[in-house]
Design a protein around this motif. Sequence first.
Motif: not given
Length: 213
Positions: A66, A69-74, A142-143
């Motif tokens: 998180g 990269d908040p975009r990939h926090a899921w 991703r991150t």
Amino acid sequence: MNLLLARRLTGTTGLAAAVALLLEVPLYFVYSGAPPASNVLSRLLIGVLALGCVLAFALSFRELVGQADPRHAWIGRFAGTAGPAYAVVTLVSSGLEAGAVIASDHPIDPTITVTGTYILYGAIGRMLMAMFLGSVGLAILRTSILPHWAGLLTCALALLNLAFLPSLFFGSTPAHFYAANGWGTTALMGAIFSWWLLGTSLALLRHPKPPTT
């Protein structure tokens, strides 16, 4: 929690878990026959401590993703759910096994297991581990919190865990490699996870900032 703290916490808890797991695994190979109760209880105690650290590692990794990269926090949330699920299921199976050992005055026969524990240690554990490693590998890719190859390796280990799901059809004799509770399904996969955890944790601690891509 900032990114630097998240990396250090994830690395530290993972390193503690890896060390404990690496101490536990050799205890499975000390005796060729039925191990004494002291051996079984010792490895279970070390395993319980290791699983507590695995739980902390998974939750810390969720925060790390998180922050990175908040975009990939899921993805981090998925890993932060699958990891504790694996730890809890394995703790339950450890508790059942320990209870059987404490209630018995005899060494544990390696051909006999507490009802259901071989499924918890085996197929169920492998499924949850695959979900955890798969989400961790995807998060790395991703991150870029670790090098790209580390993400690919982690995803490959997730697939390896999935390969052991059908082991529940091959009996419950620990001496057999591919049995539901065989040494390949449980001890070997546990050893591989231990070394992966050690390498991942050291990489996080050695590089306080994400590698540049």
